[in-house]
Every structure is written in structure tokens, then in C-alpha cells.
Design an enzyme around this catalytic site. Structure first.
Site, PDB file in Angstrom:
ATOM      1  N   LYS A  17     -13.389  -9.520  -2.842  1.00 21.89           N
ATOM      2  CA  LYS A  17     -13.288  -8.279  -2.043  1.00 21.89           C
ATOM      3  C   LYS A  17     -13.517  -7.067  -2.926  1.00 21.89           C
ATOM      4  O   LYS A  17     -13.343  -7.115  -4.147  1.00 21.89           O
ATOM      5  CB  LYS A  17     -11.919  -8.165  -1.353  1.00 21.89           C
ATOM      6  CG  LYS A  17     -10.695  -8.117  -2.287  1.00 21.89           C
ATOM      7  CD  LYS A  17     -10.318  -6.762  -2.831  1.00 21.89           C
ATOM      8  CE  LYS A  17      -9.149  -6.824  -3.804  1.00 21.89           C
ATOM      9  NZ  LYS A  17      -8.991  -5.672  -4.650  1.00 21.89           N
ATOM     10  N   ASP A 144      -2.739  -9.474  -1.380  1.00 15.06           N
ATOM     11  CA  ASP A 144      -4.158  -9.551  -1.003  1.00 15.06           C
ATOM     12  C   ASP A 144      -4.536 -10.894  -0.368  1.00 15.06           C
ATOM     13  O   ASP A 144      -5.679 -11.066   0.072  1.00 15.06           O
ATOM     14  CB  ASP A 144      -5.047  -9.365  -2.251  1.00 15.06           C
ATOM     15  CG  ASP A 144      -5.042  -7.929  -2.770  1.00 15.06           C
ATOM     16  OD1 ASP A 144      -4.529  -7.033  -2.070  1.00 15.06           O
ATOM     17  OD2 ASP A 144      -5.562  -7.721  -3.887  1.00 15.06           O
TER      18      ASP A 144
HETATM   19  O1  C5P Z   1       1.437  -8.909  -4.224  1.00  8.11           O
HETATM   20  P1  C5P Z   1       0.900  -9.208  -5.584  1.00  8.11           P
HETATM   21  O2  C5P Z   1       1.620 -10.355  -6.228  1.00  8.11           O
HETATM   22  O3  C5P Z   1      -0.570  -9.372  -5.622  1.00  8.11           O
HETATM   23  O4  C5P Z   1       1.226  -7.927  -6.478  1.00  8.11           O
HETATM   24  C1  C5P Z   1       1.089  -7.940  -7.872  1.00  8.11           C
HETATM   25  C2  C5P Z   1       1.767  -6.706  -8.446  1.00  8.11           C
HETATM   26  O5  C5P Z   1       1.013  -5.538  -8.122  1.00  8.11           O
HETATM   27  C3  C5P Z   1       3.153  -6.429  -7.911  1.00  8.11           C
HETATM   28  O6  C5P Z   1       4.115  -7.124  -8.646  1.00  8.11           O
HETATM   29  C4  C5P Z   1       3.264  -4.930  -8.098  1.00  8.11           C
HETATM   30  O7  C5P Z   1       3.551  -4.613  -9.442  1.00  8.11           O
HETATM   31  C5  C5P Z   1       1.855  -4.454  -7.823  1.00  8.11           C
HETATM   32  N1  C5P Z   1       1.657  -4.047  -6.415  1.00  8.11           N
HETATM   33  C6  C5P Z   1       2.230  -2.864  -5.968  1.00  8.11           C
HETATM   34  N2  C5P Z   1       2.039  -2.474  -4.664  1.00  8.11           N
HETATM   35  C7  C5P Z   1       1.266  -3.219  -3.823  1.00  8.11           C
HETATM   36  C8  C5P Z   1       0.674  -4.411  -4.270  1.00  8.11           C
HETATM   37  C9  C5P Z   1       0.882  -4.796  -5.592  1.00  8.11           C
HETATM   38  O8  C5P Z   1       2.924  -2.171  -6.709  1.00  8.11           O
HETATM   39  N3  C5P Z   1       1.091  -2.805  -2.587  1.00  8.11           N
END
Ligand code: C5P
Length: 312
Positions: A17, A144
Site C-alpha cells: 500500500k 494496517d
Molecule cells: O498497529 P501496529 O502494530 O502496526 O503499530 C505499530 C506501532 O506504530 C505502534 O506500536 C505505535 O507506536 C505506532 N502507531 C501509532 N498510531 C497508529 C498506528 C501505529 O502510534 N495509528
């Protein structure tokens, strides 16, 4: 009786993406950030194949596969384990990832593998779970991951996991410049918070751009180019200043728009269909990136491409 001597196997293809808008709100108490995240799936794919095994096993090949962690923390392994738990079975599968999406590049390669493994195991085990339940599992795996399952274009709200499909009027053409090394998504969000605090201005609530949604709906590349934005770009550039040279090289080479893809360090260049090869060549010749890829969007979400008869 299984009349098919072949080992059952299911293969799923999942797209990368690019975020054409990534509006980031202030940090929430849970550490995440509220987003208005306009995802567009692009035609660069990982392929995930699952076959029954004595225990959970993960292998990976393809460009960049050496950097893919093959332990239980890999999103593909976590997806298989979560689905097995929910459906009362052991995660006894061999998951093989054929990796083409840049690793730690801001193109949701890890999320793609999570969604792909989930869909492949779902087909292999014939779980009968609804699409809504699969999407819920995706949301638990990562912000994501739901988008990797649905593909196309979507507005992601909440932390990005609540996805609403968006209409797209025509194909868009992209060149991606791959950088040396990766950027950690949490580190880029932390840098976003640090830069916001240093600027001393409150971070507004994220809002999707009407002009951008219209450009997508109309399939209007020039209007999309005028509307793209990424609130994580200053943070990614602060951690990886050389990306500014890549962005400049793509712009000079004729791109309609240049931006960091998600949390980076891949950079994305929107082009016309006819100019994509010239932009790719300009980026390659600039010496400011490791490799280039040309791809168009939207692309379909995670799709079963092969299932041996005995897998169902
Ligand atoms: O959800 P995911 O595991 O992909 O997120 C990885 C990291 O990215 C989270 O631990 C956070 O630090 C950051 N993040 C965030 N806000 C979001 C998505 C991700 O701060 N909306």
C-alpha cells in the site's frame, strides 16, 4: 479418504500500500494516534503459501528476505496462531512467504503477510469464519492489517484499523524508490510527537481531505497530486535526511507528486502512465536510492490464487 496424493496447499497474493493521505492526530493514552488514513493498494505483491506441518514453521525468500524475522513475532505467524486459537486447533502449518514488498519500508509488507497468512489458513482449515470476523482478527494483529485484506482504496480511521472502502475512478501510476535500510514505525511516530512538542502547537484532530477523496473518485491524477499529504513525512525526513534528495530527484525527473510512503523510508512518486519509465530511470540514475519499482493502483486485496483440491 484423501484421493489427492499432493500435499494440500493454499497460496494467497497480497498487495503493498501507499498512503495518499496520512493525517495524524495527537498521541492517545494507549500510545497510538488517531488517523485519517487514505490507503491505496498498489500492484507489488507478497505471496504466502501454507501447507500442513507438524508445528508452526516460517520460511521466506525473495528480495530483502534476509531481514524478515522468522520467529513467533512475525505477523504471519501471529495470524496463524490467532486463527488457530479462535477456531480450537493447533497452528500446525508451514508458512512460506515469497517476499517482493520492501521490508520495513512503509508499504505494509509485514501487514500484508499477516493478512495473507490469515486468509490462507482460513482456506486451508475451512474455518467458515465470516469476513467480518476475519477483519476483526486483522485489526487485533495490527493497524494496517485490515486494509491488506480488503485492498482497493479505503479510508482508515481510529488507529487506521477501521476501514471504509472508497471508490476509485481510474488507475494511478507510481514509481517507488527503495532506500537502504528500514525505519521503525514506532520510532517515526515518536519523532512525530517530539517534533509536535518542539513546535509548541497543538496537533489537530485528523480529517480526510474532500479534494483528495474527489480526486480518487474521479481518477484524476493531477488533482490527486495536488492533494496528497503525509503528516509523518517531516518525522521520517528528520530520522532519514537523505530521503529529501530522493524526493527532489523524482520531482526533477517529472513526477506529478513526491512523498514518503507511510512511515518510510520508501518514497512514492505519482506519475502519468506514459512518464513512469522516465521517472523510474531518473531516480535510478540519481544514485539516491537502492532500487526502483513501477506499479499501478488500485490493486485487489488478499486473494487466494492457488488451492489444491485436497486443501478444502
Ligand atoms: O498497529 P501496529 O502494530 O502496526 O503499530 C505499530 C506501532 O506504530 C505502534 O506500536 C505505535 O507506536 C505506532 N502507531 C501509532 N498510531 C497508529 C498506528 C501505529 O502510534 N495509528
Amino acid at each position: 479418504m484423501n484421493r489427492n496424493p499432493k500435499t494440500p496447499a493454499v497460496t494467497v497474493r497480497v498487495p503493498a500500500k501507499v498512503n495518499v493521505q496520512l493525517a495524524v492526530g495527537p498521541a492517545r493514552p494507549d500510545g497510538f494516534h488517531d488517523l485519517a488514513n487514505v490507503f491505496l493498494a498498489v500492484g507489488l505483491y507478497d505471496e504466502i503459501t501454507v501447507t500442513p506441518a507438524d508445528e508452526l514453521r516460517l520460511t521466506c525468500d525473495g528480495p530483502g528476505s534476509a531481514e524478515v524475522p522468522l520467529d513467533g513475532g512475525n505477523l504471519a505467524a501471529r495470524a496463524a496462531t490467532a486463527l488457530a486459537e479462535r477456531t480450537g486447533r493447533a497452528p500446525a502449518v508451514h508458512i512460506h512467504i515469497d517476499k517482493n514488498i520492501p521490508v520495513a519500508g512503509g508499504m505494509a509488507g509485514g501487514s500484508a503477510d499477516g493478512a495473507g497468512a490469515l486468509l490462507a489458513c482460513d482456506a486451508l482449515w475451512d474455518t467458515g469464519l465470516s469476513r467480518a470476523r476475519l477483519l476483526q482478527l486483522c485489526a487485533e494483529l495490527g493497524s494496517d492489517v485490515p486494509f491488506s485484506l480488503i485492498g482497493g482504496a479505503a479510508l482508515g480511521t481510529g488507529r487506521g484499523e477501521q476501514v471504509r472502502p472508497l471508490p476509485v475512478g481510474d488507475s494511478f501510476h507510481w514509481v517507488f524508490a527503495l532506500a537502504e535500510g528500514g525505519l521503525s514505525t514506532p520510532a517515526v511516530y515518536r519523532e512525530f510527537d517530539r517534533l509536535a512538542a518542539a513546535a509548541g502547537r497543538p496537533v489537530p484532530a485528523p480529517v480526510a481531505s474532500e479534494a483528495l477523496l474527489r480526486a480518487l473518485r474521479d481518477g484524476d491524477a493531477a488533482a490527486l497530486a495536488a492533494a496528497v499529504s503525509n503528516d509523518l513525512q517531516p518525522a521520517a525526513l528528520s530520522l532519514y535526511p537523505a530521503l529529501a534528495d530522493t524526493l527532489a530527484a523524482g520531482t526533477k525527473g517529472g513526477a506529478l507528486a513526491a512523498l514518503v510512503s507511510g512511515s518510510g523510508p520508501t518514497t512514492a512518486f505519482l506519475t502519468d502512465a506514459a512518464t513512469a519509465p522516465a521517472v523510474a530511470a531518473a531516480l535510478q540514475d540519481s544514485g539516491t536510492c537502492r532500487a526502483v519499482r513501477v506499479a499501478s493502483s488500485p490493486a485487489a486485496g488478499a486473494t487466494v490464487t492457488k488451492a489444491s483440491a485436497s486443501a478444502r
